[in-house]
Scaffold this active site. Structure first.
Site, PDB file in Angstrom:
ATOM      1  N   THR A  69     -61.407 -11.519  -8.668  1.00  0.00           N
ATOM      2  CA  THR A  69     -61.385 -10.456  -9.681  1.00  0.00           C
ATOM      3  C   THR A  69     -62.677  -9.654  -9.665  1.00  0.00           C
ATOM      4  O   THR A  69     -62.703  -8.519 -10.122  1.00  0.00           O
ATOM      5  CB  THR A  69     -61.194 -11.048 -11.094  1.00  0.00           C
ATOM      6  OG1 THR A  69     -62.057 -12.177 -11.218  1.00  0.00           O
ATOM      7  CG2 THR A  69     -59.765 -11.489 -11.336  1.00  0.00           C
TER       8      THR A  69
ATOM      9  N   GLY B 164     -70.486 -23.657   3.299  1.00  0.00           N
ATOM     10  CA  GLY B 164     -69.098 -23.297   3.601  1.00  0.00           C
ATOM     11  C   GLY B 164     -68.091 -23.986   2.700  1.00  0.00           C
ATOM     12  O   GLY B 164     -66.885 -23.946   2.939  1.00  0.00           O
TER      13      GLY B 164
ATOM     14  N   GLY C 115     -67.628 -23.272  -0.487  1.00  0.00           N
ATOM     15  CA  GLY C 115     -67.263 -22.402  -1.611  1.00  0.00           C
ATOM     16  C   GLY C 115     -68.206 -22.545  -2.793  1.00  0.00           C
ATOM     17  O   GLY C 115     -67.864 -22.157  -3.911  1.00  0.00           O
ATOM     18  N   LEU C 116     -69.393 -23.092  -2.566  1.00  0.00           N
ATOM     19  CA  LEU C 116     -70.361 -23.255  -3.660  1.00  0.00           C
ATOM     20  C   LEU C 116     -71.491 -22.226  -3.583  1.00  0.00           C
ATOM     21  O   LEU C 116     -72.509 -22.350  -4.254  1.00  0.00           O
ATOM     22  CB  LEU C 116     -70.954 -24.668  -3.649  1.00  0.00           C
ATOM     23  CG  LEU C 116     -69.948 -25.803  -3.776  1.00  0.00           C
ATOM     24  CD1 LEU C 116     -70.657 -27.131  -3.879  1.00  0.00           C
ATOM     25  CD2 LEU C 116     -69.098 -25.603  -5.010  1.00  0.00           C
ATOM     26  N   SER C 117     -71.307 -21.242  -2.703  1.00  0.00           N
ATOM     27  CA  SER C 117     -72.237 -20.117  -2.608  1.00  0.00           C
ATOM     28  C   SER C 117     -73.649 -20.491  -2.189  1.00  0.00           C
ATOM     29  O   SER C 117     -74.631 -20.054  -2.801  1.00  0.00           O
ATOM     30  CB  SER C 117     -72.286 -19.349  -3.926  1.00  0.00           C
ATOM     31  OG  SER C 117     -71.025 -18.854  -4.208  1.00  0.00           O
TER      32      SER C 117
ATOM     33  N   GLU D 249     -76.004  -9.172   1.503  1.00  0.00           N
ATOM     34  CA  GLU D 249     -74.805  -9.804   2.083  1.00  0.00           C
ATOM     35  C   GLU D 249     -73.824  -8.729   2.584  1.00  0.00           C
ATOM     36  O   GLU D 249     -73.234  -8.864   3.643  1.00  0.00           O
ATOM     37  CB  GLU D 249     -74.141 -10.714   1.047  1.00  0.00           C
ATOM     38  CG  GLU D 249     -72.962 -11.451   1.614  1.00  0.00           C
ATOM     39  CD  GLU D 249     -72.965 -12.949   1.307  1.00  0.00           C
ATOM     40  OE1 GLU D 249     -73.925 -13.450   0.701  1.00  0.00           O
ATOM     41  OE2 GLU D 249     -71.978 -13.589   1.679  1.00  0.00           O
TER      42      GLU D 249
ATOM     43  N   ASP E  38     -71.176 -14.383  -7.241  1.00  0.00           N
ATOM     44  CA  ASP E  38     -71.964 -15.530  -6.786  1.00  0.00           C
ATOM     45  C   ASP E  38     -73.454 -15.314  -7.045  1.00  0.00           C
ATOM     46  O   ASP E  38     -74.139 -16.182  -7.575  1.00  0.00           O
ATOM     47  CB  ASP E  38     -71.744 -15.768  -5.284  1.00  0.00           C
ATOM     48  CG  ASP E  38     -70.285 -15.953  -4.937  1.00  0.00           C
ATOM     49  OD1 ASP E  38     -69.487 -16.183  -5.861  1.00  0.00           O
ATOM     50  OD2 ASP E  38     -69.942 -15.859  -3.747  1.00  0.00           O
TER      51      ASP E  38
ATOM     52  N   TYR F  12     -60.577 -11.879   3.541  1.00  0.00           N
ATOM     53  CA  TYR F  12     -61.214 -11.432   2.300  1.00  0.00           C
ATOM     54  C   TYR F  12     -61.222  -9.898   2.254  1.00  0.00           C
ATOM     55  O   TYR F  12     -60.820  -9.295   1.262  1.00  0.00           O
ATOM     56  CB  TYR F  12     -62.651 -11.980   2.269  1.00  0.00           C
ATOM     57  CG  TYR F  12     -63.381 -11.738   0.968  1.00  0.00           C
ATOM     58  CD1 TYR F  12     -63.309 -12.665  -0.060  1.00  0.00           C
ATOM     59  CD2 TYR F  12     -64.157 -10.604   0.773  1.00  0.00           C
ATOM     60  CE1 TYR F  12     -63.987 -12.466  -1.257  1.00  0.00           C
ATOM     61  CE2 TYR F  12     -64.840 -10.396  -0.406  1.00  0.00           C
ATOM     62  CZ  TYR F  12     -64.758 -11.324  -1.414  1.00  0.00           C
ATOM     63  OH  TYR F  12     -65.424 -11.121  -2.592  1.00  0.00           O
TER      64      TYR F  12
HETATM   65  C1  GLA Z   1     -66.404 -15.213  -2.671  1.00  0.00           C
HETATM   66  C2  GLA Z   1     -67.176 -13.923  -2.951  1.00  0.00           C
HETATM   67  C3  GLA Z   1     -67.185 -13.599  -4.446  1.00  0.00           C
HETATM   68  C4  GLA Z   1     -65.768 -13.633  -5.020  1.00  0.00           C
HETATM   69  C5  GLA Z   1     -65.040 -14.924  -4.601  1.00  0.00           C
HETATM   70  C6  GLA Z   1     -63.600 -14.914  -5.007  1.00  0.00           C
HETATM   71  O1  GLA Z   1     -67.079 -16.311  -3.228  1.00  0.00           O
HETATM   72  O2  GLA Z   1     -68.513 -14.039  -2.500  1.00  0.00           O
HETATM   73  O3  GLA Z   1     -67.785 -12.350  -4.663  1.00  0.00           O
HETATM   74  O4  GLA Z   1     -65.039 -12.496  -4.662  1.00  0.00           O
HETATM   75  O5  GLA Z   1     -65.106 -15.123  -3.204  1.00  0.00           O
HETATM   76  O6  GLA Z   1     -63.487 -14.917  -6.370  1.00  0.00           O
END
Ligand code: GLA
Length: 393
Positions: free
Chosen positions: A36, A123, A125-127, A161, A173, A223
């Site tokens: 979103t 990798g 999904g925890l940024s 990024e 993130d 993405y």
């Molecule tokens: C990744 C992107 C975020 C966001 C999520 C999905 O983590 O870096 O900006 O779009 O995907 O919610």
């Protein structure tokens, strides 16, 4: 965390023989509000107690000298200039990209040394990348005494990024990592960037991440495709509603009115985003009412939307969610982040956690032949400086 900070500090002192500035820069979770952010919608993330620790000092060599304590290759250096180019090393590009964007924003950066290491799984999904970017932006601001707000550092990190690394990510993130607050989630309006903290601290409920161990190889290109599909939907609706700038301005009625003109896949993408934005707002009301049952039910709805309409899940993520569906002590479960791998986020009763782990582990193993990873995370402070004497204790 202290042992990580100590390792970074010791490595820095050994390599550069001065006392550095130490920065703690966390990873993030997102309770609800996925895909979103780049649609100017709402998200509900929080910074966590897994982080990257960075040590910085100025040098007088005119060089940027970088060292990683846990990644290969360990070293990279380049001459400081107004025209920095890509390093060819994944981790170094996040750092150089931030320096580049800081310079473009008019900040004066001279040669510096930086050592970093982390315990944010990469990798998953925890940024970890946002944590690295934000940590560099924050550290350089302190080191060179720059006048930059947390919001500016967030935008610089995102631009690094987008422009240097080449991923068209949204702002969630970087924002969550830099603005995190202990024991709180933040409702972020990605259109205005206004944010509001909601207490998220229960003795009997905690956050359990289940890791597919699948790394997001497809995520980059898919993405960007999702972003384009959302933009396509906006473009069509805009023809009859010229004030529309993003899916944030689109109502359910407008979407229904245009259904016959919109490609079926694009329609489903848009419908998911509209529903997810509504879910975030409703989930905030659940939090205020301490109604974690309803909150958790929305996490499941979010997952089903991401799986069926946005199509960014994968079998492994679906197994992890499926495994929890009828399990005692699980309030909510969903894939988290960009998708196609990484972790699910689960809201679970603390006293059931061992049963949950073994049931989910068994189910996942029966489907994939492998055990998932598990991480219990706590919500923590956003990017901040670490006192050296705290670390040395
Ligand atoms: C990744 C992107 C975020 C966001 C999520 C999905 O983590 O870096 O900006 O779009 O995907 O919610």
């Amino acid at each position: 965390m202290n042992s990580l900070a100590k390792k970074v500090l010791d490595t820095f002192k050994f390599s550069f023989e001065v006392e550095p500035l130490l920065v703690f820069s966390p990873g993030r979770v997102n309770l609800i509000g996925e895909h979103t952010d780049y649609n100017n919608g709402f998200v509900l993330p929080a910074a966590i107690d897994k982080a990257i620790v960075l040590a910085f000092a100025k040098n007088s060599t005119g060089l940027i000298r970088l060292q990683s304590v846990d990644m290969q290759p360990k070293y990279y250096s380049t001459k400081m200039s107004d025209n920095l180019s890509k390093s060819g090393i994944d981790w170094a590009d996040y750092i150089i990209g931030v320096v580049d964007e800081m310079q473009k924003a008019g900040h004066d950066i001279q040669g510096f040394d930086c050592v970093f290491g982390g315990d944010v799984p990469i990798g998953a999904g925890l940024s970890s990348s946002a944590a690295l970017e934000g940590g560099v932006a924050y550290g350089l601001t302190k080191l060179f005494n720059l006048n930059a707000s947390r919001l500016e550092l967030t935008k610089i990190s995102q631009l690094a990024e987008n422009n240097f690394v080449g991923v068209q990510c949204g702002i969630m993130d970087q924002f969550a990592s830099i603005h995190g607050k202990e024991k709180s989630v933040m409702k972020l309006d990605c259109l205005t960037l206004e944010h509001e903290y909601y207490p998220f601290d229960w003795d009997d409920v905690c956050i359990l991440l289940c890791d597919t161990k699948v790394r997001r190889t497809l995520a980059g290109s898919e993405y960007n495709v999702r972003r384009q599909q959302c933009e396509e939907g906006v473009k069509i609706i805009k023809k009859s509603h010229p004030h529309i700038k993003s899916l944030r301005d689109v109502t359910f009625e407008m979407l229904a009115e245009h259904k016959y003109k919109i490609d079926e896949v694009v329609y489903r993408r848009c419908m998911y985003v509209l529903n997810e934005n509504k879910r975030v707002l409703d989930a905030c009301s659940d939090l205020l009412a301490s109604n974690l049952e309803d909150f958790g039910a929305k996490m499941y709805q979010s997952h089903y939307g991401l799986r069926d309409n946005y199509e960014v899940s994968c079998d492994e993520l679906d197994y992890l969610v499926e495994a929890t569906e009828n399990l005692d002590g699980v309030l909510g479960s969903r894939m988290m982040g960009g998708g196609f791998g990484g972790c699910t986020i689960n809201l679970v009763k603390t006293n059931e956690i061992e049963n949950i782990k073994s049931a989910v582990g068994e189910y996942y193993k029966s489907k994939t032949g492998q055990l998932p990873g598990f991480h219990v995370v706590k919500i923590g402070e956003g990017t901040h400086e670490l006192e050296l004497n705290e670390v040395l204790q």
